[in-house]
Scaffold this motif. Structure first.
Motif, short mmCIF file in Angstrom:
data_model
loop_
_atom_site.label_atom_id
_atom_site.label_comp_id
_atom_site.label_asym_id
_atom_site.label_seq_id
_atom_site.Cartn_x
_atom_site.Cartn_y
_atom_site.Cartn_z
N GLU A 35 7.99 6.03 -3.74
CA GLU A 35 8.02 5.69 -5.18
C GLU A 35 8.91 4.49 -5.46
OE1 GLU A 35 8.32 8.03 -9.46
OE2 GLU A 35 8.72 9.08 -7.59
N SER A 36 9.94 4.28 -4.64
CA SER A 36 10.84 3.16 -4.86
C SER A 36 10.17 1.81 -4.58
CB SER A 36 12.09 3.29 -3.98
OG SER A 36 11.76 3.22 -2.61
N LEU A 37 9.00 1.81 -3.93
CA LEU A 37 8.27 0.56 -3.66
C LEU A 37 7.40 0.13 -4.84
CD1 LEU A 37 7.06 1.22 0.02
CD2 LEU A 37 8.98 -0.22 -0.72
N ILE A 38 7.15 1.03 -5.77
CA ILE A 38 6.22 0.75 -6.87
C ILE A 38 6.63 -0.46 -7.71
CG2 ILE A 38 5.29 1.68 -9.05
CD1 ILE A 38 5.14 4.41 -7.70
N PRO A 39 7.92 -0.65 -8.06
CA PRO A 39 8.27 -1.79 -8.92
C PRO A 39 8.38 -3.13 -8.18
CG PRO A 39 9.89 0.02 -9.05
CD PRO A 39 9.08 0.23 -7.82
N LEU A 40 8.01 -3.21 -6.92
CA LEU A 40 8.32 -4.40 -6.13
C LEU A 40 7.19 -5.43 -5.98
CD1 LEU A 40 10.42 -2.77 -3.25
CD2 LEU A 40 11.19 -3.66 -5.47
N PRO A 41 5.93 -5.05 -5.80
CA PRO A 41 4.91 -6.05 -5.47
C PRO A 41 4.22 -6.67 -6.67
CG PRO A 41 3.95 -3.88 -5.28
CD PRO A 41 5.39 -3.67 -5.68
N ASP A 42 3.40 -7.69 -6.37
CA ASP A 42 2.51 -8.29 -7.36
C ASP A 42 1.19 -7.54 -7.44
OD1 ASP A 42 4.28 -10.63 -7.75
OD2 ASP A 42 3.67 -11.13 -5.70
N VAL A 43 0.80 -6.94 -6.32
CA VAL A 43 -0.44 -6.15 -6.23
C VAL A 43 -0.10 -4.84 -5.53
CG1 VAL A 43 -2.81 -6.06 -5.39
CG2 VAL A 43 -1.81 -8.27 -6.05
N LEU A 44 -0.44 -3.72 -6.16
CA LEU A 44 -0.10 -2.41 -5.62
C LEU A 44 -1.36 -1.59 -5.39
CD1 LEU A 44 2.19 -0.35 -4.93
CD2 LEU A 44 2.03 0.41 -7.31
N PHE A 45 -1.54 -1.11 -4.16
CA PHE A 45 -2.64 -0.20 -3.82
C PHE A 45 -2.09 1.21 -3.73
CE2 PHE A 45 -3.92 -4.32 -2.15
CZ PHE A 45 -5.27 -4.39 -2.49
N GLU A 104 0.84 -1.19 0.00
CA GLU A 104 0.00 0.00 0.00
C GLU A 104 0.88 1.25 0.00
OE1 GLU A 104 -3.00 2.47 2.99
OE2 GLU A 104 -1.62 0.96 3.76
N ILE A 105 0.63 2.14 -0.94
CA ILE A 105 1.29 3.45 -0.96
C ILE A 105 0.23 4.48 -0.65
CG2 ILE A 105 2.48 5.13 -2.38
CD1 ILE A 105 3.81 2.92 -3.85
N GLU A 106 0.33 5.08 0.55
CA GLU A 106 -0.73 5.99 0.99
C GLU A 106 -0.25 7.43 1.15
OE1 GLU A 106 -3.93 6.42 4.65
OE2 GLU A 106 -1.91 5.68 5.07
N ASN A 107 0.82 7.64 1.89
CA ASN A 107 1.22 8.99 2.27
C ASN A 107 1.93 9.73 1.14
OD1 ASN A 107 0.21 8.66 4.91
ND2 ASN A 107 2.09 7.61 5.53
N LYS A 119 1.28 13.30 -6.58
CA LYS A 119 2.04 13.13 -7.82
C LYS A 119 1.46 13.95 -8.97
CE LYS A 119 5.02 10.79 -8.42
NZ LYS A 119 6.47 11.08 -8.34
N GLY A 120 0.35 14.62 -8.74
CA GLY A 120 -0.23 15.46 -9.77
C GLY A 120 -1.28 14.79 -10.62
N TYR A 121 -1.71 13.58 -10.27
CA TYR A 121 -2.75 12.89 -11.02
C TYR A 121 -4.12 13.41 -10.57
CZ TYR A 121 1.27 9.76 -11.52
OH TYR A 121 2.53 9.26 -11.75
N THR A 122 -5.04 13.48 -11.50
CA THR A 122 -6.32 14.13 -11.22
C THR A 122 -7.49 13.17 -11.02
OG1 THR A 122 -6.73 14.38 -13.60
CG2 THR A 122 -5.64 16.21 -12.45
N ASN A 123 -7.31 11.90 -11.36
CA ASN A 123 -8.39 10.93 -11.18
C ASN A 123 -7.80 9.53 -11.07
OD1 ASN A 123 -8.19 9.79 -14.00
ND2 ASN A 123 -8.80 11.88 -14.52
N LYS A 124 -8.64 8.58 -10.71
CA LYS A 124 -8.18 7.21 -10.47
C LYS A 124 -7.73 6.51 -11.75
CE LYS A 124 -12.93 5.29 -10.39
NZ LYS A 124 -13.54 6.49 -10.99
N SER A 141 -3.11 5.19 -3.02
CA SER A 141 -4.16 6.02 -2.43
C SER A 141 -4.42 7.28 -3.25
CB SER A 141 -3.77 6.43 -1.00
OG SER A 141 -2.77 7.44 -1.03
N LYS A 142 -5.57 7.88 -3.02
CA LYS A 142 -5.91 9.14 -3.65
C LYS A 142 -4.95 10.24 -3.21
CE LYS A 142 -9.75 12.47 -3.98
NZ LYS A 142 -11.16 12.74 -3.57
N ASP A 143 -4.56 10.22 -1.93
CA ASP A 143 -3.64 11.23 -1.42
C ASP A 143 -2.30 11.19 -2.15
OD1 ASP A 143 -5.48 12.16 0.37
OD2 ASP A 143 -4.64 11.14 2.11
N TYR A 144 -1.77 9.98 -2.34
CA TYR A 144 -0.49 9.86 -3.04
C TYR A 144 -0.64 10.26 -4.50
CZ TYR A 144 3.84 7.98 -4.93
OH TYR A 144 5.05 7.85 -5.58
N ALA A 145 -1.75 9.86 -5.12
CA ALA A 145 -1.98 10.20 -6.52
C ALA A 145 -2.02 11.71 -6.73
CB ALA A 145 -3.29 9.56 -6.99
#
Length: 370
Positions: free
Chosen positions: A226-236, A217-220, A245-250, A238-242
């Motif tokens: 960001e270095s955790l993103i390439p590691l798991p099989d399933v990545l959650f 889970e990447i929440e905060n 990063k400047g993303y506007t929607n899911k 959060s809206k806060d993290y998105a």
């Protein structure tokens, strides 16, 4: 400072009665596929992360600065005040226990007077704490939380004075063969990276179907996550993290994050009242709407509920779309009640039965644990 693994004697469950207000929800027409939760009672999931004391103040509305809120004040009132076990991984364990999985919590706990409360509360929800790491001479992390009955919002002030994070040495003591899924709360990045590497090495010698699925889970809003993103099989994500990063929607979030993951990774992004989106291993986008209750009263732990329910559904062999839909549905139930105990009654009444939406999508998602 001494450290010890514990194996607490199982406590007798409390018979304290609860005066709980439960809101009834409008029935939604589903094509229901009933699955007995006992079929997954042996599916063991390890949740790695944080446990703390939540000191919760339920107020009629959010208090103004430099004001006094009590039981008898006229403008704003304190409706309730109580302790609750908190922390992302801790909360997810609670929901997994209610769903019928066999969750184990792995995290550090201070050998302070709050320890007994935490361990007894874990046991109440059938959460195993055999691998919890106890640190002497430390204070328990705590959060002071204000819940607004008017809006359902939660405001959290958290403090961890001196309780250490988990070490790689702590993790290496775990018998990984006891687990089919390991979920990491996104924190303690350097050590979690090494823990995931340890699981990958384990999986190399267990390609016979006993390999472990890894989720993160990447929440905060922190750059180091960001270095955790390439590691798991399933990545959650959060809206806060998105939004950080400047993303506007899911949908944009899933698309942009997917490009940074390992091949076959599932990327899942819950977006509160806008539901959730996810990207399957072949890059196909799936979506779920939210399931809001008639009144939102307590959003504390809603994200942890979504994650736990989605993991449970994926681990049970459901499709990605059905799994995020299940996650949204259970999270919707959570925000309509105060705390966790009302969910226990809902679980007994069958509200947590896995479902299959009216959809042409029949094939279960395949997660390639490598």
């Amino acid at each position: 400072m001494s450290v010890a693994l514990i194996n607490p004697t199982k406590k007798k469950r409390s018979t304290q009665s609860y005066n709980i207000r439960i809101f009834f929800f409008e029935k939604i027409k589903w094509n229901i596929r009933m699955i007995n939760a006992s079929a997954f009672s042996q599916y063991k999931i390890l949740c790695v992360g944080h446990a703390c004391i939540d000191m919760i103040n339920m107020c009629a509305s959010y208090p103004e600065e430099d004001s006094k809120v009590g039981n008898s004040t006229k403008i704003n009132r304190c409706l309730d005040q109580h302790w609750q076990r908190g922390g992302n991984a801790s909360n997810s364990c609670t929901v997994l226990g209610l769903l019928g999985a066999k969750p184990t919590f792995f995290g550090t706990i201070a050998d302070s007077h709050e320890k007994r409360f935490l361990l007894e509360d874990f046991a109440k929800f059938d959460v195993n704490t055999d691998y919890a790491v106890i640190h002497e001479g430390c204070d328990s992390p705590a959060s002071c939380i204000i819940l607004s009955a008017a809006t359902g919002s939660r405001t959290i002030v958290h403090s961890n004075k001196n309780l250490p994070e988990l070490s790689v040495e702590d993790f290496n003591k775990i018998d990984l063969s006891a687990f089919q899924w390991v979920h990491f709360e996104g924190r303690n990045v350097t050590n979690i990276t090494k823990m995931i590497e340890h699981i990958r090495e384990y999986n190399k010698s267990h390609q016979d179907g006993s390999s472990i699925t890894i989720s993160v889970e990447i929440e905060n809003a922190k750059h180091e996550l960001e270095s955790l993103i390439p590691l798991p099989d399933v990545l959650f994500v959060s809206k806060d993290y998105a939004m950080f990063k400047g993303y506007t929607n899911k949908e944009e979030t899933v698309e942009k994050i997917q490009a940074q993951t390992i091949p076959g990774c599932l990327v899942i992004c819950p977006w509160g009242e806008d539901g959730a989106s996810a990207s399957s291993s072949d890059g196909q986008l799936v979506h779920s709407s939210a399931f809001p209750p008639s009144q939102v009263v307590d959003t504390l732990g809603a994200g942890d509920t979504f994650i736990a329910a989605t993991i449970f559904s994926l681990a049970s062999g459901c499709t990605l779309k059905d799994s995020i839909t299940f996650g949204c549905r259970i999270a919707g139930l959570k925000v309509g009640v105060i705390g966790w105990e009302p969910l226990r009654k809902m679980a007994k009444d069958g509200a947590f039965s896995l479902i299959s939406e009216n959809s042409s999508e029949k094939k279960a998602v395949v997660i390639r644990a490598t």
